[in-house]
Scaffold this active site. Structure first.
Site, short mmCIF file in Angstrom:
data_model
loop_
_atom_site.label_atom_id
_atom_site.label_comp_id
_atom_site.label_asym_id
_atom_site.label_seq_id
_atom_site.Cartn_x
_atom_site.Cartn_y
_atom_site.Cartn_z
N SER A 33 0.86 -1.17 0.00
CA SER A 33 0.00 0.00 0.00
C SER A 33 0.90 1.22 0.00
O SER A 33 2.08 1.14 0.35
CB SER A 33 -0.94 0.00 1.21
OG SER A 33 -0.21 -0.14 2.42
N GLU A 35 1.30 5.64 0.68
CA GLU A 35 0.77 6.84 1.32
C GLU A 35 1.21 8.08 0.56
O GLU A 35 2.36 8.20 0.15
CB GLU A 35 1.27 6.93 2.76
CG GLU A 35 0.74 8.16 3.50
CD GLU A 35 1.14 8.16 4.96
OE1 GLU A 35 0.66 7.26 5.69
OE2 GLU A 35 1.92 9.04 5.37
N TYR A 67 -3.57 14.24 6.11
CA TYR A 67 -3.88 15.66 6.20
C TYR A 67 -3.48 16.18 7.56
O TYR A 67 -3.35 15.43 8.52
CB TYR A 67 -5.36 15.96 5.91
CG TYR A 67 -6.36 15.62 6.98
CD1 TYR A 67 -7.14 14.48 6.90
CD2 TYR A 67 -6.57 16.48 8.06
CE1 TYR A 67 -8.08 14.18 7.86
CE2 TYR A 67 -7.51 16.20 9.02
CZ TYR A 67 -8.27 15.05 8.92
OH TYR A 67 -9.21 14.77 9.87
N ARG A 125 -5.36 9.97 16.14
CA ARG A 125 -5.68 11.08 17.04
C ARG A 125 -5.32 12.41 16.41
O ARG A 125 -6.10 13.36 16.43
CB ARG A 125 -4.94 10.91 18.37
CG ARG A 125 -5.34 11.96 19.43
CD ARG A 125 -4.26 12.12 20.48
NE ARG A 125 -3.05 12.73 19.94
CZ ARG A 125 -1.95 12.93 20.64
NH1 ARG A 125 -1.89 12.54 21.91
NH2 ARG A 125 -0.89 13.51 20.09
N GLY A 126 -4.10 12.50 15.88
CA GLY A 126 -3.60 13.75 15.34
C GLY A 126 -2.69 14.44 16.34
O GLY A 126 -2.68 14.12 17.53
N ASP A 127 -1.89 15.37 15.84
CA ASP A 127 -0.94 16.10 16.69
C ASP A 127 -1.65 17.20 17.47
O ASP A 127 -2.40 18.00 16.88
CB ASP A 127 0.17 16.71 15.84
CG ASP A 127 1.02 15.65 15.15
OD1 ASP A 127 1.16 14.55 15.73
OD2 ASP A 127 1.51 15.90 14.03
N TYR A 159 3.72 2.06 16.88
CA TYR A 159 5.02 2.72 17.06
C TYR A 159 6.05 1.73 17.61
O TYR A 159 6.13 1.52 18.82
CB TYR A 159 4.86 3.92 18.00
CG TYR A 159 3.89 4.94 17.48
CD1 TYR A 159 4.33 5.96 16.66
CD2 TYR A 159 2.53 4.83 17.76
CE1 TYR A 159 3.43 6.89 16.14
CE2 TYR A 159 1.63 5.75 17.25
CZ TYR A 159 2.07 6.77 16.44
OH TYR A 159 1.19 7.68 15.91
N HIS A 163 5.54 5.68 20.99
CA HIS A 163 5.05 7.01 20.66
C HIS A 163 5.77 8.05 21.52
O HIS A 163 6.00 7.83 22.71
CB HIS A 163 3.54 7.09 20.92
CG HIS A 163 2.90 8.32 20.38
ND1 HIS A 163 3.00 9.55 21.01
CD2 HIS A 163 2.15 8.53 19.27
CE1 HIS A 163 2.34 10.46 20.31
NE2 HIS A 163 1.81 9.87 19.25
N ASP A 172 2.01 2.22 25.69
CA ASP A 172 1.88 2.26 24.24
C ASP A 172 1.24 0.98 23.70
O ASP A 172 0.35 1.02 22.84
CB ASP A 172 3.27 2.45 23.62
CG ASP A 172 3.24 3.27 22.35
OD1 ASP A 172 2.30 4.08 22.18
OD2 ASP A 172 4.13 3.11 21.51
N PHE A 230 13.28 15.00 10.97
CA PHE A 230 11.96 14.42 11.19
C PHE A 230 12.02 13.28 12.21
O PHE A 230 11.16 13.14 13.07
CB PHE A 230 11.37 13.93 9.87
CG PHE A 230 9.94 13.50 9.97
CD1 PHE A 230 8.98 14.36 10.47
CD2 PHE A 230 9.55 12.23 9.57
CE1 PHE A 230 7.65 13.96 10.57
CE2 PHE A 230 8.24 11.82 9.66
CZ PHE A 230 7.28 12.70 10.17
N HIS A 280 3.74 -1.10 3.80
CA HIS A 280 3.14 0.21 3.53
C HIS A 280 4.26 1.20 3.26
O HIS A 280 5.16 1.37 4.10
CB HIS A 280 2.31 0.66 4.73
CG HIS A 280 1.56 1.94 4.52
ND1 HIS A 280 0.42 2.01 3.75
CD2 HIS A 280 1.79 3.20 4.99
CE1 HIS A 280 -0.03 3.26 3.75
NE2 HIS A 280 0.79 4.00 4.49
N ARG A 286 6.35 10.71 -4.40
CA ARG A 286 7.25 10.37 -5.51
C ARG A 286 7.30 8.86 -5.65
O ARG A 286 7.37 8.12 -4.67
CB ARG A 286 8.64 10.95 -5.28
CG ARG A 286 8.62 12.47 -5.21
CD ARG A 286 10.00 13.08 -5.13
NE ARG A 286 9.92 14.53 -5.09
CZ ARG A 286 9.78 15.32 -6.15
NH1 ARG A 286 9.71 14.80 -7.35
NH2 ARG A 286 9.71 16.63 -6.00
#
Length: 302
Positions: A33, A35, A67, A125-127, A159, A163, A172, A230, A280, A286
């Site tokens: 898959s 992303e 997103y 959850r999101g940041d 993770y 996390h 976790d 990152f 994944h 790219r």
């Protein structure tokens, strides 16, 4: 023939030999898959669709689109997901976070996806924005909500190196188990650079009674400096041997790409030999490196 051309031919021959060796070592069929993230400019949108078109030929199980925590980016994700579904026929899985939406809004989004034949979602959850209080919902709550709205195929995050906000490793693992118990179909791992890191994590999940599939997230590295920054934010360890491999390649993108592809190929080969059948890929929109690595897995255009 210039030295640069000779060098390119040499590296290309080396890469082809590595590909052939890895293909021979793959013992079972694999699934993949991919992303992507929403493009911010027309040029980036063209790159995205070129990548989608090329990677579609490998018949991925699904493709996901990320997103950020704001409605503008969320709307772009919705539009891209619907376009991928309608234009390519692929299974398209939007990322959905609960950090910036009410329960009512999340239910509306879920219903809209269902009505548009989008039945797969990556639930996160999101940041949490800096300085804000704890959220009203977490990923486990989001999984429960989605299952109440429809029989969605739900992916969640895992993770291998814990996390960044988790107080300890056990916490976790407990969170991951709760997401599966709430109805998640699989977990996609944060990227990592040592196959043993993922395999040890998988063993710990089994000991905790986590029976759901854990899919390794693979990040082919083309920009090493960006990766290091990152990784520092996401609690991902970058091994010393990677630092040594990328030394002196700041102005040599071809060599960086070959190194990144080779590292990823070696990891998927080891993981496949340990029984991992699905991977994944974080493509960064790219296709070149992900396509080459999938070639090493024995996948061919159809």
């Amino acid at each position: 023939m210039t030295n640069e051309t000779l060098q390119q031919k040499y590296f290309s021959a080396q890469c082809l030999a590595q590909l052939n060796e890895n293909i021979a070592d793959i013992k079972s069929e694999v699934g993949v898959s991919f992303e992507f993230f929403p493009p911010a400019t027309s040029a980036m949108e063209e790159t995205l669709w070129n990548s989608i078109t090329r990677l579609k030929t490998l018949e991925p199980k699904f493709v996901s689109v990320t997103y950020g925590a704001n409605s503008g980016t969320r709307d772009r994700t919705h539009d891209i997901i619907k376009d991928i579904r309608s234009k390519t026929g692929m299974v398209a899985a939007p990322h959905l976070t609960c950090i910036d939406a009410s329960e009512t809004e999340l239910r509306q989004i879920a219903r809209d996806y269902w009505e548009n034949d989008i039945r797969s979602i990556v639930a996160l959850r999101g940041d949490i924005p800096e300085g804000e209080a704890n959220p009203h919902m977490y990923s486990t709550d989001l999984v429960k909500l989605l299952k109440e709205e429809g029989d969605f195929d739900i992916s969640v995050a895992a993770y291998p190196e814990k996390h960044p906000e988790a107080p300890n490793e056990q916490f976790d693992l407990d969170v991951l188990k709760s997401k599966f118990e709430a109805g998640a179909n699989r977990a996609i791992s944060q990227f990592f650079f040592d196959a043993e890191t993922f395999l040890r994590f998988r063993d710990k999940c089994i000991k905790q009674g986590i029976e759901g599939e854990i899919v390794p997230g693979i990040l082919p590295v083309s920009n090493y400096k960006t990766l290091v920054k990152f990784a520092g934010l996401t609690n991902v360890h970058v091994p010393d041997w990677m630092h040594k491999l990328y030394q002196g390649t700041d102005n040599d993108p071809m060599t960086r790409n070959l190194i990144g592809a080779t590292i990823a190929m070696d990891m998927v080969k080891v993981l496949n030999q340990e029984g991992v059948k699905d991977f994944h890929f974080y493509t960064l929109n790219r296709s070149d490196l992900s396509y080459a690595i999938c070639h090493s897995l024995g996948l061919r255009p159809r």
